[in-house]
Design a protein around this motif. Structure first.
Motif, PDB file in Angstrom:
ATOM      1  N   ALA A  50       0.832  -1.207   0.000  1.00 49.90           N
ATOM      2  CA  ALA A  50       0.000   0.000   0.000  1.00 49.90           C
ATOM      3  C   ALA A  50       0.865   1.254   0.000  1.00 49.90           C
ATOM      4  O   ALA A  50       1.930   1.296   0.599  1.00 49.90           O
ATOM      5  N   ASP A  51       0.380   2.270  -0.691  1.00 49.64           N
ATOM      6  CA  ASP A  51       1.002   3.597  -0.670  1.00 49.64           C
ATOM      7  C   ASP A  51       0.260   4.387   0.401  1.00 49.64           C
ATOM      8  O   ASP A  51      -0.856   4.835   0.196  1.00 49.64           O
ATOM      9  N   PHE A  52       0.903   4.561   1.545  1.00 52.89           N
ATOM     10  CA  PHE A  52       0.221   5.144   2.688  1.00 52.89           C
ATOM     11  C   PHE A  52      -0.150   6.609   2.482  1.00 52.89           C
ATOM     12  O   PHE A  52      -1.119   7.089   3.048  1.00 52.89           O
ATOM     13  N   GLU A  53       0.577   7.324   1.667  1.00 50.77           N
ATOM     14  CA  GLU A  53       0.215   8.717   1.367  1.00 50.77           C
ATOM     15  C   GLU A  53      -1.085   8.771   0.569  1.00 50.77           C
ATOM     16  O   GLU A  53      -1.950   9.610   0.833  1.00 50.77           O
ATOM     17  N   GLN A  54      -1.242   7.884  -0.405  1.00 50.34           N
ATOM     18  CA  GLN A  54      -2.489   7.830  -1.172  1.00 50.34           C
ATOM     19  C   GLN A  54      -3.656   7.429  -0.273  1.00 50.34           C
ATOM     20  O   GLN A  54      -4.754   7.984  -0.376  1.00 50.34           O
ATOM     21  N   ILE A  55      -3.424   6.482   0.597  1.00 48.48           N
ATOM     22  CA  ILE A  55      -4.480   6.019   1.494  1.00 48.48           C
ATOM     23  C   ILE A  55      -4.857   7.114   2.484  1.00 48.48           C
ATOM     24  O   ILE A  55      -6.034   7.344   2.747  1.00 48.48           O
ATOM     25  N   ARG A  56      -3.876   7.819   3.015  1.00 43.71           N
ATOM     26  CA  ARG A  56      -4.160   8.919   3.938  1.00 43.71           C
ATOM     27  C   ARG A  56      -5.049   9.967   3.272  1.00 43.71           C
ATOM     28  O   ARG A  56      -6.029  10.435   3.838  1.00 43.71           O
ATOM     29  N   SER A  57      -4.719  10.303   2.040  1.00 48.18           N
ATOM     30  CA  SER A  57      -5.508  11.274   1.293  1.00 48.18           C
ATOM     31  C   SER A  57      -6.933  10.764   1.068  1.00 48.18           C
ATOM     32  O   SER A  57      -7.909  11.511   1.221  1.00 48.18           O
ATOM     33  N   ALA A  58      -7.065   9.503   0.711  1.00 48.61           N
ATOM     34  CA  ALA A  58      -8.385   8.904   0.482  1.00 48.61           C
ATOM     35  C   ALA A  58      -9.215   8.891   1.763  1.00 48.61           C
ATOM     36  O   ALA A  58     -10.416   9.181   1.740  1.00 48.61           O
ATOM     37  N   VAL A  59      -8.582   8.582   2.886  1.00 48.16           N
ATOM     38  CA  VAL A  59      -9.293   8.547   4.165  1.00 48.16           C
ATOM     39  C   VAL A  59      -9.750   9.950   4.562  1.00 48.16           C
ATOM     40  O   VAL A  59     -10.885  10.139   4.999  1.00 48.16           O
ATOM     41  N   GLU A  60      -8.888  10.938   4.397  1.00 43.75           N
ATOM     42  CA  GLU A  60      -9.262  12.313   4.741  1.00 43.75           C
ATOM     43  C   GLU A  60     -10.427  12.806   3.887  1.00 43.75           C
ATOM     44  O   GLU A  60     -11.378  13.397   4.401  1.00 43.75           O
ATOM     45  N   THR A  61     -10.360  12.551   2.595  1.00 49.21           N
ATOM     46  CA  THR A  61     -11.426  12.976   1.694  1.00 49.21           C
ATOM     47  C   THR A  61     -12.734  12.260   2.020  1.00 49.21           C
ATOM     48  O   THR A  61     -13.800  12.885   2.102  1.00 49.21           O
ATOM     49  N   THR A  62     -12.659  10.965   2.243  1.00 53.76           N
ATOM     50  CA  THR A  62     -13.851  10.173   2.558  1.00 53.76           C
ATOM     51  C   THR A  62     -14.453  10.604   3.887  1.00 53.76           C
ATOM     52  O   THR A  62     -15.674  10.743   4.005  1.00 53.76           O
ATOM     53  N   THR A  63     -13.622  10.828   4.887  1.00 54.84           N
ATOM     54  CA  THR A  63     -14.109  11.271   6.193  1.00 54.84           C
ATOM     55  C   THR A  63     -14.855  12.593   6.064  1.00 54.84           C
ATOM     56  O   THR A  63     -15.954  12.756   6.602  1.00 54.84           O
ATOM     57  N   ARG A  64     -14.281  13.527   5.351  1.00 56.04           N
ATOM     58  CA  ARG A  64     -14.913  14.840   5.166  1.00 56.04           C
ATOM     59  C   ARG A  64     -16.273  14.688   4.474  1.00 56.04           C
ATOM     60  O   ARG A  64     -17.278  15.261   4.912  1.00 56.04           O
ATOM     61  N   ARG A  65     -16.332  13.897   3.428  1.00 54.98           N
ATOM     62  CA  ARG A  65     -17.588  13.691   2.695  1.00 54.98           C
ATOM     63  C   ARG A  65     -18.653  13.023   3.563  1.00 54.98           C
ATOM     64  O   ARG A  65     -19.820  13.421   3.562  1.00 54.98           O
ATOM     65  N   LEU A  66     -18.244  11.990   4.293  1.00 57.70           N
ATOM     66  CA  LEU A  66     -19.208  11.246   5.104  1.00 57.70           C
ATOM     67  C   LEU A  66     -19.701  12.060   6.290  1.00 57.70           C
ATOM     68  O   LEU A  66     -20.858  11.929   6.696  1.00 57.70           O
ATOM     69  N   LYS A  67     -18.856  12.902   6.863  1.00 54.82           N
ATOM     70  CA  LYS A  67     -19.287  13.747   7.976  1.00 54.82           C
ATOM     71  C   LYS A  67     -20.317  14.776   7.522  1.00 54.82           C
ATOM     72  O   LYS A  67     -21.156  15.191   8.309  1.00 54.82           O
ATOM     73  N   GLN A  68     -20.246  15.185   6.273  1.00 57.64           N
ATOM     74  CA  GLN A  68     -21.240  16.110   5.739  1.00 57.64           C
ATOM     75  C   GLN A  68     -22.577  15.407   5.509  1.00 57.64           C
ATOM     76  O   GLN A  68     -23.634  16.026   5.606  1.00 57.64           O
ATOM     77  N   LYS A  69     -22.527  14.129   5.226  1.00 49.57           N
ATOM     78  CA  LYS A  69     -23.713  13.382   4.834  1.00 49.57           C
ATOM     79  C   LYS A  69     -24.375  12.614   5.987  1.00 49.57           C
ATOM     80  O   LYS A  69     -25.596  12.452   6.008  1.00 49.57           O
ATOM     81  N   TYR A  70     -23.560  12.120   6.935  1.00 50.03           N
ATOM     82  CA  TYR A  70     -24.068  11.236   7.988  1.00 50.03           C
ATOM     83  C   TYR A  70     -23.751  11.727   9.389  1.00 50.03           C
ATOM     84  O   TYR A  70     -22.719  12.336   9.619  1.00 50.03           O
ATOM     85  N   SER A  71     -24.637  11.384  10.300  1.00 49.67           N
ATOM     86  CA  SER A  71     -24.423  11.613  11.719  1.00 49.67           C
ATOM     87  C   SER A  71     -24.385  10.243  12.388  1.00 49.67           C
ATOM     88  O   SER A  71     -25.305   9.433  12.213  1.00 49.67           O
ATOM     89  N   LEU A  72     -23.335   9.981  13.152  1.00 49.16           N
ATOM     90  CA  LEU A  72     -23.150   8.671  13.754  1.00 49.16           C
ATOM     91  C   LEU A  72     -24.126   8.489  14.915  1.00 49.16           C
ATOM     92  O   LEU A  72     -24.241   9.342  15.789  1.00 49.16           O
ATOM     93  N   ARG A  73     -24.793   7.418  14.892  1.00 50.33           N
ATOM     94  CA  ARG A  73     -25.759   7.064  15.926  1.00 50.33           C
ATOM     95  C   ARG A  73     -25.039   6.257  16.993  1.00 50.33           C
ATOM     96  O   ARG A  73     -24.663   5.114  16.769  1.00 50.33           O
ATOM     97  N   ALA A  74     -24.812   6.819  18.150  1.00 50.21           N
ATOM     98  CA  ALA A  74     -24.029   6.183  19.209  1.00 50.21           C
ATOM     99  C   ALA A  74     -24.766   5.047  19.912  1.00 50.21           C
ATOM    100  O   ALA A  74     -24.132   4.167  20.480  1.00 50.21           O
ATOM    101  N   ASP A  75     -26.083   5.052  19.874  1.00 57.64           N
ATOM    102  CA  ASP A  75     -26.835   4.039  20.599  1.00 57.64           C
ATOM    103  C   ASP A  75     -27.153   2.792  19.791  1.00 57.64           C
ATOM    104  O   ASP A  75     -27.844   1.907  20.255  1.00 57.64           O
ATOM    105  N   TRP A  76     -26.626   2.688  18.576  1.00 56.79           N
ATOM    106  CA  TRP A  76     -26.854   1.497  17.752  1.00 56.79           C
ATOM    107  C   TRP A  76     -25.694   0.567  17.849  1.00 56.79           C
ATOM    108  O   TRP A  76     -24.587   0.861  17.896  1.00 56.79           O
TER     109      TRP A  76
END
Length: 76
Positions: A50-76
Motif C-alpha cells: 500500500a502507498d500510505f500517502e495515497q491512502i491517507r488522502s483517500a481517508v481524509e477525503t472520505t471522512t470529510r464527505r461522510l461527515k457532511q452526509k451522515y451523523s453517527l448514531r451512538a446508541d446502535w
C-alpha cells in the motif's frame, strides 16, 4: 443541512467502498469508526504494497464527505 443517522457498522462499509474506489485504495482491507468525545474518525488497515500517502488522502477525503452526509448514531 440535514444529515442521515447511521450506525457505525454501516458507516464502516460505506467508507470501505468509497476508500477502495480511490487510486491505491484497493489495498485497504478494513475500516473502523473510532468514536472520540461526540465526534468520530476512520481508522484503516491496509495490505502489503500500500502507498500510505495515497491512502491517507483517500481517508481524509472520505471522512470529510461522510461527515457532511451522515451523523453517527451512538446508541446502535
Amino acid at each position: 443541512m440535514f444529515r442521515t443517522m447511521i450506525c457505525a457498522k454501516d458507516l464502516e462499509l460505506i467508507a470501505l467502498r468509497e476508500i477502495q474506489s480511490f487510486p491505491g485504495g484497493e489495498h485497504v482491507a478494513l475500516v473502523e469508526v473510532d468514536r472520540l468525545h461526540g465526534d468520530w474518525s476512520l481508522a484503516v488497515i491496509a495490505r502489503d504494497g500500500a502507498d500510505f500517502e495515497q491512502i491517507r488522502s483517500a481517508v481524509e477525503t472520505t471522512t470529510r464527505r461522510l461527515k457532511q452526509k451522515y451523523s453517527l448514531r451512538a446508541d446502535w
